[in-house]
Write a protein that holds these residues in place. Structure first.
Motif, PDB file in Angstrom:
ATOM      1  N   GLU A 205       0.825  -1.210   0.000  1.00  0.00           N
ATOM      2  CA  GLU A 205       0.000   0.000   0.000  1.00  0.00           C
ATOM      3  C   GLU A 205       0.861   1.263   0.000  1.00  0.00           C
ATOM      4  OE1 GLU A 205      -2.368  -0.593   3.456  1.00  0.00           O
ATOM      5  OE2 GLU A 205      -3.604  -2.170   2.541  1.00  0.00           O
ATOM      6  N   SER A 206       1.954   1.242   0.753  1.00  0.00           N
ATOM      7  CA  SER A 206       2.858   2.394   0.787  1.00  0.00           C
ATOM      8  C   SER A 206       3.490   2.628  -0.578  1.00  0.00           C
ATOM      9  CB  SER A 206       3.953   2.178   1.845  1.00  0.00           C
ATOM     10  OG  SER A 206       3.409   2.151   3.145  1.00  0.00           O
ATOM     11  N   LEU A 207       3.950   1.565  -1.207  1.00  0.00           N
ATOM     12  CA  LEU A 207       4.555   1.692  -2.534  1.00  0.00           C
ATOM     13  C   LEU A 207       3.548   2.207  -3.558  1.00  0.00           C
ATOM     14  CD1 LEU A 207       6.672  -1.592  -2.582  1.00  0.00           C
ATOM     15  CD2 LEU A 207       7.566   0.736  -2.445  1.00  0.00           C
ATOM     16  N   ASP A 208       2.316   1.725  -3.468  1.00  0.00           N
ATOM     17  CA  ASP A 208       1.278   2.203  -4.378  1.00  0.00           C
ATOM     18  C   ASP A 208       1.095   3.712  -4.240  1.00  0.00           C
ATOM     19  OD1 ASP A 208       0.864  -0.367  -5.271  1.00  0.00           O
ATOM     20  OD2 ASP A 208      -0.939  -0.713  -4.055  1.00  0.00           O
ATOM     21  N   ARG A 209       1.140   4.204  -3.012  1.00  0.00           N
ATOM     22  CA  ARG A 209       1.022   5.644  -2.770  1.00  0.00           C
ATOM     23  C   ARG A 209       2.221   6.395  -3.347  1.00  0.00           C
ATOM     24  NH1 ARG A 209      -0.968   7.114   2.181  1.00  0.00           N
ATOM     25  NH2 ARG A 209      -0.159   9.222   1.682  1.00  0.00           N
ATOM     26  N   ILE A 210       3.392   5.862  -3.151  1.00  0.00           N
ATOM     27  CA  ILE A 210       4.622   6.514  -3.626  1.00  0.00           C
ATOM     28  C   ILE A 210       4.616   6.655  -5.143  1.00  0.00           C
ATOM     29  CG2 ILE A 210       7.124   6.197  -3.865  1.00  0.00           C
ATOM     30  CD1 ILE A 210       6.957   4.828  -1.033  1.00  0.00           C
ATOM     31  N   PHE A 211       4.170   5.596  -5.815  1.00  0.00           N
ATOM     32  CA  PHE A 211       4.217   5.584  -7.278  1.00  0.00           C
ATOM     33  C   PHE A 211       2.946   6.125  -7.933  1.00  0.00           C
ATOM     34  CE2 PHE A 211       7.118   1.843  -6.362  1.00  0.00           C
ATOM     35  CZ  PHE A 211       8.276   2.582  -6.530  1.00  0.00           C
ATOM     36  N   ALA A 212       2.007   6.607  -7.124  1.00  0.00           N
ATOM     37  CA  ALA A 212       0.739   7.086  -7.686  1.00  0.00           C
ATOM     38  C   ALA A 212       0.950   8.286  -8.596  1.00  0.00           C
ATOM     39  CB  ALA A 212      -0.223   7.451  -6.554  1.00  0.00           C
ATOM     40  N   GLU A 213       1.901   9.135  -8.248  1.00  0.00           N
ATOM     41  CA  GLU A 213       2.192  10.291  -9.092  1.00  0.00           C
ATOM     42  C   GLU A 213       3.123   9.877 -10.219  1.00  0.00           C
ATOM     43  OE1 GLU A 213       3.969  14.829  -8.809  1.00  0.00           O
ATOM     44  OE2 GLU A 213       3.180  13.838  -7.030  1.00  0.00           O
ATOM     45  N   GLU A 214       2.642   9.940 -11.436  1.00  0.00           N
ATOM     46  CA  GLU A 214       3.435   9.498 -12.577  1.00  0.00           C
ATOM     47  C   GLU A 214       4.536  10.513 -12.898  1.00  0.00           C
ATOM     48  OE1 GLU A 214       1.294   8.318 -15.996  1.00  0.00           O
ATOM     49  OE2 GLU A 214      -0.081   6.992 -14.901  1.00  0.00           O
ATOM     50  N   ILE A 215       5.722   9.996 -13.102  1.00  0.00           N
ATOM     51  CA  ILE A 215       6.858  10.820 -13.505  1.00  0.00           C
ATOM     52  C   ILE A 215       7.409  10.227 -14.790  1.00  0.00           C
ATOM     53  CG2 ILE A 215       9.207  11.547 -12.904  1.00  0.00           C
ATOM     54  CD1 ILE A 215       8.361  11.631  -9.998  1.00  0.00           C
ATOM     55  N   ASP A 216       7.663  11.051 -15.758  1.00  0.00           N
ATOM     56  CA  ASP A 216       8.131  10.612 -17.071  1.00  0.00           C
ATOM     57  C   ASP A 216       9.439   9.840 -16.930  1.00  0.00           C
ATOM     58  OD1 ASP A 216       8.938  10.316 -19.712  1.00  0.00           O
ATOM     59  OD2 ASP A 216       8.289  12.345 -20.278  1.00  0.00           O
ATOM     60  N   GLU A 217       9.468   8.613 -17.476  1.00  0.00           N
ATOM     61  CA  GLU A 217      10.677   7.793 -17.397  1.00  0.00           C
ATOM     62  C   GLU A 217      11.819   8.359 -18.232  1.00  0.00           C
ATOM     63  OE1 GLU A 217      10.177   3.645 -18.011  1.00  0.00           O
ATOM     64  OE2 GLU A 217       8.940   3.374 -16.212  1.00  0.00           O
TER      65      GLU A 217
END
Length: 419
Positions: A205-217
């Motif tokens: 759940e924590s990781l899902d929150r961290i990665f929720a904001e998309e950043i261009d690869e």
């Protein structure tokens, strides 16, 4: 005999097996190794309110000359990079921020705290990678961070990781190459847990929150790193290999394999081809475990040679992001960087000088006698002559002559630093 003459003689021997030596050297020039900054100051960092090293990490030794400031650390890195052929990257942890004396907690870090690193990276022509630092902090004292039962503590570390990704994005935009943001956490238990699942649910759940904001690869690439055990988490680690492998595949993140984070007889080299079948990219932290995850300086041992082979023979030089992770305070720290990074580059060159297609063909035809014989004979081919030429062409010292540069640097710079 000159370096060039030895090179030309050696080149003939490799080319009789169809190895294009010049092409191999050109390929190697474009493979960056991410050199970890924390070898230079024993994972201390530059927080105003610095904390003791924790999280199952230990650095032994007290060799003189440890970097005490960001400028000293950059100076030492620059010296090491001048002794290593090729153009590489530097890997930072969040604790290497610069705040001009202001107390900035981990959940408050911003790109501005790393502006001097970016300025330096532009000057020396290197890229930067990044790692949130989820250890050596009061909110990690009990060995739990992103999987902590206390939601307030989880929120603190979630915010830290989100900000870390934005800092890496800043690196990518400023330096024109993506930064790898790698998340490793120390979470686990010393003794046998009564519930393995719930902490892993919280971590997910924590990781899902961290990665929720998309950043261009184009600017930032995310990775997650597993571990078998640590000091204080001998019985159970929340972020196991299976957990992170599953999470990375499900969420299109890179799975980072640290060569010290597995059972002593478990080889990361054997995992690379399997991982690449299911994931376009893979990340490595190359270290040297001695009986456990002791992070010794990388040597050109059998496993390192095999890692190089697995990357090269599977045409994965563009698909595997290679970083280093060791810290030894018992020897000269600039020398440690130089030895370890040169060895990583050597392993790739050895692989590029191997007639991989011919050896694959022998295996497919069941000619195992010939396969074994040639694999063994190539161990004593004149690789050193090719390596020396590569160093000379890249303007770095040939053979062990780099040691004299380190001795002079130690005398003129390192020895004048007070402990």
């Amino acid at each position: 005999m000159t370096v060039e003459k030895r090179f030309l003689d050696a080149k003939q021997q490799y080319e009789k097996w169809g190895v294009n030596v010049e092409e191999a050297l050109q390929q190697l020039k474009h493979v960056p190794i991410s050199v970890h900054c924390w070898q230079g100051d024993d994972v201390g960092g530059f927080e105003v309110n610095a904390n003791e090293l924790s999280g199952g990490i230990d650095v032994t030794g007290n060799y003189p000359g440890k970097a005490r400031t960001p400028d000293e650390l950059r100076q030492d890195l620059e010296k090491a990079l001048s002794l290593i052929p090729g153009k590489h990257k530097v890997n930072l942890h969040a604790i290497y921020l610069e705040t001009e004396g202001e107390v900035v907690d981990r959940n408050e870090i911003e790109p501005k705290h790393f502006e001097k690193w970016v300025e330096w990276a532009k000057k020396v022509g290197v890229g930067l990678d990044f790692n949130p630092t989820l250890f050596s902090h009061p909110k990690a004292e009990d060995g739990l961070t992103l999987s902590h039962p206390d939601q307030e503590i989880r929120e603190f570390w979630i915010e830290h990781c989100i900000r870390s990704r934005k800092i890496a994005e800043y690196f990518g935009k400023e330096l024109g190459q993506p930064a790898l943001t790698n998340i490793w956490i120390p979470d686990g238990y010393k003794d046998v847990p009564s519930d393995r699942l719930t902490p892993r649910k919280r971590l997910k759940e924590s990781l899902d929150r961290i990665f929720a904001e998309e950043i261009d690869e184009q600017y930032n690439i995310d990775a997650v790193e597993s571990k078998l055990f640590g000091i204080g988490s001998e019985a159970y680690v929340v972020g196991s290999h299976e957990f992170y492998m599953g999470y990375a595949l499900q969420n299109q993140k890179l799975c980072l394999l640290d060569t010290g984070h597995y059972h002593p007889t478990e080889m990361v080299s054997n995992k690379i081809s399997s991982m690449l079948l299911f994931s376009e990219k893979l990340a490595l932290h190359v270290s040297r475990p001695v009986r456990w995850d002791s992070d010794h300086v990388v040597t050109l041992d059998d496993e390192l040679r095999e890692i190089g082979l697995e990357i090269v023979r599977n045409n994965a030089l563009d698909n595997v992001m290679i970083g280093l992770d060791f810290f030894d305070a018992s020897i000269n720290r600039v020398a440690a960087w130089t030895i370890g990074t040169r060895n990583m580059v050597k392993s790739l060159l050895l692989a590029l000088l191997t007639p991989n297609e011919h050896l694959k063909e022998l295996q497919e035809k069941g000619q195992f006698t010939e396969r074994l014989a040639l694999m063994e004979e190539f161990k004593t081919y004149p690789f050193g002559a090719i390596w020396d030429y590569y160093c000379e062409q890249n303007g770095v010292p040939v053979q062990e002559s780099w040691l004299e540069d380190v001795h002079v640097y130690e005398k003129e710079v390192l020895s004048k630093r007070e402990a």
